[in-house]
Design a protein around this motif. Structure first.
Motif, PDB file in Angstrom:
ATOM      1  N   PHE A 122       0.847  -1.183   0.000  1.00 16.62           N
ATOM      2  CA  PHE A 122       0.000   0.000   0.000  1.00 16.62           C
ATOM      3  C   PHE A 122       0.886   1.237   0.000  1.00 16.62           C
ATOM      4  CE2 PHE A 122      -2.763  -3.283   1.553  1.00 16.62           C
ATOM      5  CZ  PHE A 122      -4.001  -2.964   1.017  1.00 16.62           C
ATOM      6  N   TYR A 123       0.535   2.206  -0.835  1.00 11.25           N
ATOM      7  CA  TYR A 123       1.298   3.446  -0.928  1.00 11.25           C
ATOM      8  C   TYR A 123       0.577   4.601  -0.233  1.00 11.25           C
ATOM      9  CZ  TYR A 123       4.116   0.777  -4.116  1.00 11.25           C
ATOM     10  OH  TYR A 123       4.931  -0.195  -4.655  1.00 11.25           O
ATOM     11  N   GLU A 124      -0.491   4.296   0.467  1.00 12.15           N
ATOM     12  CA  GLU A 124      -1.178   5.228   1.351  1.00 12.15           C
ATOM     13  C   GLU A 124      -1.366   4.512   2.670  1.00 12.15           C
ATOM     14  OE1 GLU A 124      -4.844   6.594  -0.331  1.00 12.15           O
ATOM     15  OE2 GLU A 124      -3.822   7.993  -1.663  1.00 12.15           O
ATOM     16  N   HIS A 125      -1.422   5.275   3.747  1.00 16.78           N
ATOM     17  CA  HIS A 125      -1.538   4.638   5.061  1.00 16.78           C
ATOM     18  C   HIS A 125      -2.980   4.222   5.333  1.00 16.78           C
ATOM     19  CE1 HIS A 125      -0.874   3.601   9.182  1.00 16.78           C
ATOM     20  NE2 HIS A 125      -1.884   4.395   9.529  1.00 16.78           N
ATOM     21  N   TYR A 126      -3.141   2.973   5.686  1.00 17.30           N
ATOM     22  CA  TYR A 126      -4.408   2.418   6.146  1.00 17.30           C
ATOM     23  C   TYR A 126      -4.101   1.582   7.377  1.00 17.30           C
ATOM     24  CZ  TYR A 126      -6.168   3.397   1.418  1.00 17.30           C
ATOM     25  OH  TYR A 126      -6.530   4.001   0.248  1.00 17.30           O
ATOM     26  N   SER A 127      -5.084   1.432   8.255  1.00 18.10           N
ATOM     27  CA  SER A 127      -4.888   0.520   9.387  1.00 18.10           C
ATOM     28  C   SER A 127      -4.836  -0.903   8.836  1.00 18.10           C
ATOM     29  CB  SER A 127      -6.031   0.661  10.391  1.00 18.10           C
ATOM     30  OG  SER A 127      -7.230   0.136   9.840  1.00 18.10           O
ATOM     31  N   GLU A 128      -4.288  -1.801   9.629  1.00 17.99           N
ATOM     32  CA  GLU A 128      -4.167  -3.192   9.174  1.00 17.99           C
ATOM     33  C   GLU A 128      -5.545  -3.803   8.885  1.00 17.99           C
ATOM     34  OE1 GLU A 128      -2.213  -7.375  10.686  1.00 17.99           O
ATOM     35  OE2 GLU A 128      -1.357  -5.492  11.408  1.00 17.99           O
ATOM     36  N   ASP A 129      -6.528  -3.485   9.707  1.00 18.89           N
ATOM     37  CA  ASP A 129      -7.884  -4.009   9.477  1.00 18.89           C
ATOM     38  C   ASP A 129      -8.453  -3.481   8.163  1.00 18.89           C
ATOM     39  OD1 ASP A 129      -7.868  -5.451  11.826  1.00 18.89           O
ATOM     40  OD2 ASP A 129      -8.883  -3.883  12.996  1.00 18.89           O
ATOM     41  N   THR A 130      -8.239  -2.201   7.896  1.00 17.16           N
ATOM     42  CA  THR A 130      -8.728  -1.615   6.642  1.00 17.16           C
ATOM     43  C   THR A 130      -8.028  -2.248   5.447  1.00 17.16           C
ATOM     44  OG1 THR A 130      -9.165   0.456   7.806  1.00 17.16           O
ATOM     45  CG2 THR A 130      -9.123   0.547   5.405  1.00 17.16           C
ATOM     46  N   GLU A 131      -6.705  -2.476   5.566  1.00 19.61           N
ATOM     47  CA  GLU A 131      -5.977  -3.137   4.477  1.00 19.61           C
ATOM     48  C   GLU A 131      -6.566  -4.519   4.196  1.00 19.61           C
ATOM     49  OE1 GLU A 131      -1.811  -3.237   5.380  1.00 19.61           O
ATOM     50  OE2 GLU A 131      -1.549  -1.078   5.057  1.00 19.61           O
ATOM     51  N   GLN A 132      -6.862  -5.275   5.239  1.00 12.30           N
ATOM     52  CA  GLN A 132      -7.437  -6.613   5.048  1.00 12.30           C
ATOM     53  C   GLN A 132      -8.819  -6.517   4.396  1.00 12.30           C
ATOM     54  OE1 GLN A 132      -5.761  -9.478   5.461  1.00 12.30           O
ATOM     55  NE2 GLN A 132      -4.053  -8.124   5.944  1.00 12.30           N
ATOM     56  N   GLN A 133      -9.610  -5.514   4.781  1.00 13.89           N
ATOM     57  CA  GLN A 133     -10.923  -5.326   4.165  1.00 13.89           C
ATOM     58  C   GLN A 133     -10.779  -4.941   2.694  1.00 13.89           C
ATOM     59  OE1 GLN A 133     -12.724  -2.387   6.691  1.00 13.89           O
ATOM     60  NE2 GLN A 133     -13.432  -3.909   8.199  1.00 13.89           N
ATOM     61  N   ILE A 134      -9.791  -4.101   2.386  1.00 11.95           N
ATOM     62  CA  ILE A 134      -9.549  -3.707   0.987  1.00 11.95           C
ATOM     63  C   ILE A 134      -9.171  -4.933   0.164  1.00 11.95           C
ATOM     64  CG2 ILE A 134      -7.943  -2.456  -0.513  1.00 11.95           C
ATOM     65  CD1 ILE A 134      -7.928  -0.228   1.641  1.00 11.95           C
ATOM     66  N   ILE A 135      -8.316  -5.792   0.710  1.00 11.45           N
ATOM     67  CA  ILE A 135      -7.910  -7.001  -0.010  1.00 11.45           C
ATOM     68  C   ILE A 135      -9.126  -7.886  -0.272  1.00 11.45           C
ATOM     69  CG2 ILE A 135      -6.584  -9.141   0.173  1.00 11.45           C
ATOM     70  CD1 ILE A 135      -4.444  -7.465   1.711  1.00 11.45           C
ATOM     71  N   ARG A 136      -9.958  -8.084   0.749  1.00  9.09           N
ATOM     72  CA  ARG A 136     -11.160  -8.924   0.573  1.00  9.09           C
ATOM     73  C   ARG A 136     -12.107  -8.322  -0.456  1.00  9.09           C
ATOM     74  NH1 ARG A 136     -10.534  -9.778   6.089  1.00  9.09           N
ATOM     75  NH2 ARG A 136     -11.931  -8.074   6.635  1.00  9.09           N
ATOM     76  N   GLU A 137     -12.363  -7.012  -0.331  1.00  9.41           N
ATOM     77  CA  GLU A 137     -13.277  -6.349  -1.252  1.00  9.41           C
ATOM     78  C   GLU A 137     -12.749  -6.402  -2.686  1.00  9.41           C
ATOM     79  OE1 GLU A 137     -15.669  -2.136  -1.506  1.00  9.41           O
ATOM     80  OE2 GLU A 137     -13.560  -2.076  -0.896  1.00  9.41           O
TER      81      GLU A 137
END
Length: 193
Positions: free
Chosen positions: A19-34
């Motif tokens: 990721f080249y923008e900061h996201y929380s780890e939970d948000t990153e996992q949600q982005i991957i799933r979505e």
């Protein structure tokens, strides 16, 4: 600008996420799933571009992907990036991986994640494309591998020194060592052998 680079398998297991923008780890996992759900539901014969999911920015961002064998390579980008340019970048990335790993497979991404990140860092940094010439990328990666091997030689020096001492053929253990005006008494030590 590239917001994220994701690689996951046909079952949605992430094999690389950058990721080249900061996201929380939970948000990153949600982005991957979505992202997986958006990309995996599409037919093979449709366009490789789609609007980003709600978590990655909605209609302001695009998901550009390629599906190779068991892996999805997904680049999340903003509207300033060219879709065809990113598709070409994905192709260069995959071909570079293929040359570096000699027929790259999913296991290479799992067991050599550091090397994959190094290759990616030669191509993209901070969300900006640095290099698209595969030969230049491979040259830099090979130079880095040589440097790592030479550093491993330095790191292994203490072990080689101990091995050399063990292999010395001393008739008996020295009891006193005299170096100029300095005299060192060697304590009774167990045998090296």
């Amino acid at each position: 600008m590239i917001k994220a680079i994701l690689i996951f398998n046909n079952h949605g297991k992430p094999r690389l996420s950058k990721f080249y923008e900061h996201y929380s780890e939970d948000t990153e996992q949600q982005i991957i799933r979505e992202t997986f759900h958006l990309v995996s539901k599409r037919d093979e014969n449709v366009c490789n571009f789609l609007e980003g999911g709600m978590l990655i920015g909605g209609s302001e961002n695009k998901l550009i992907y390629r599906h190779y064998a068991t892996l999805y390579f997904v680049f999340c980008v903003d509207s300033s990036e060219s879709e065809l340019g990113i598709l070409d970048l994905i192709q260069v990335f995959v071909e570079t991986l293929d040359k570096c790993f000699e027929n790259v497979c999913e296991l290479d991404l799992i067991f050599h994640v550091d090397k994959v990140h190094n290759i990616l860092a030669e191509m993209v940094m901070g969300g900006m494309v640095l290099e698209t010439n595969m030969n230049e990328i491979i040259t830099h990666v090979d130079a880095q591998n040589k440097m790592e091997k030479s550093e491993a030689g330095i790191a292994g020096a203490p072990a080689r020194a101990v091995s050399a001492v063990k292999n010395m053929n001393l008739p008996e253990m020295p009891r006193n060592i005299n170096i100029g005006d300095i005299s060192i008494k060697v304590p009774n030590l167990p045998s090296f052998k």
